[in-house]
Write an enzyme that holds these catalytic residues in place. Sequence first.
Site, short mmCIF file in Angstrom:
data_model
loop_
_atom_site.label_atom_id
_atom_site.label_comp_id
_atom_site.label_asym_id
_atom_site.label_seq_id
_atom_site.Cartn_x
_atom_site.Cartn_y
_atom_site.Cartn_z
CG ASP A 38 -1.94 1.11 1.22
OD1 ASP A 38 -1.75 2.08 0.45
OD2 ASP A 38 -2.93 1.01 1.97
CE1 TYR A 101 13.11 4.85 -14.66
CE2 TYR A 101 12.05 3.61 -12.89
CZ TYR A 101 12.98 3.69 -13.93
OH TYR A 101 13.77 2.61 -14.20
CB THR A 103 7.22 13.83 -14.75
OG1 THR A 103 6.50 14.37 -15.85
CG2 THR A 103 6.95 14.69 -13.54
CE1 TYR A 127 2.31 12.40 -12.44
CE2 TYR A 127 3.03 14.04 -14.04
CZ TYR A 127 3.13 12.77 -13.49
OH TYR A 127 4.04 11.88 -13.99
CE LYS A 131 6.78 11.36 -10.71
NZ LYS A 131 6.95 9.93 -10.31
#
Length: 292
Positions: A38, A101, A103, A127, A131
């Site tokens: 989770d 990873y 972005t 978003y 990140k």
Amino acid sequence: MPPVKILLFGKIGQVGWELRRTLAPLGSLACVDFPEVDFTRPDSLRQWIRDAAPDIIVNAAAYTAVDKAESDSSLALQINGEAPAVMAAEAKRRGALLVHYSTDYVFDGAKHTPYVEEDAPNPLSAYGRSKLAGDTAIAEAGCRHLIFRLCWVYGARGGNFMLTMMRLARERETLRVVCDQVGCPTTSRLIAETTALALQAARPGGPAEGASGVFHLCCGGQTSWHGFASAIIAQMPAEGRKCRTVEPITAAEYPTPARRPAYSVMSCAKLARTFGLALPDWQDALRLVLAA
């Protein structure tokens, strides 16, 4: 010397699915994803890491619903920001390498020349902010890390732009696609293969031994979403394809809840200098995906 132990989070995502293949030859590989773990519960993440006792943690799990994140920013932050912080703390505690990873959406797209790793982030969306929170937490944890910033990821499976365009091209004669957002379409397979090669180079005795930090990882060249869609449809098999026209439109004509950078092109010169790696031009990569 005992085999390297690798723990992969996010085994069913676009990149994670490919990593299962490319990481397997490097050592002992354990793969996990929700609901086995989770990502909103730090204790769940810690337990998996402590039980697996990995030398390398690879985090390919992420909340990637860019528009939905605008109204679900808390969950996006938990998965993209807080979960990587837990992984980084555990990596630091046991001296493991963390691969993560990121972005192109950490940038605002105001530049007109390729972004480099030293450029200041300024995300436009929830978003992108989530990140960036993960990237920052990893750096602040002080663990050895490889953060790979990706751009316009697509592949032969999962939900992505290429598969969406191919589906729509079978259903409609005309498509309307945004032409004033520019980036570097990058295949999930190439990301996974490049990751494995970078890890090999960063191993003890390798040419990039001890490498740590942020690296841009994307295909060469650049195009718009319209250019990308046009190339996809031009290379599709004619059988079953209805689409004959791809019309260019502006981002203003296709409003979305999340703002996206107008310019997402990133320089991969640091990746090449550090690991001796370079990805092909996006058009060559697309041909390989569609030919498979």
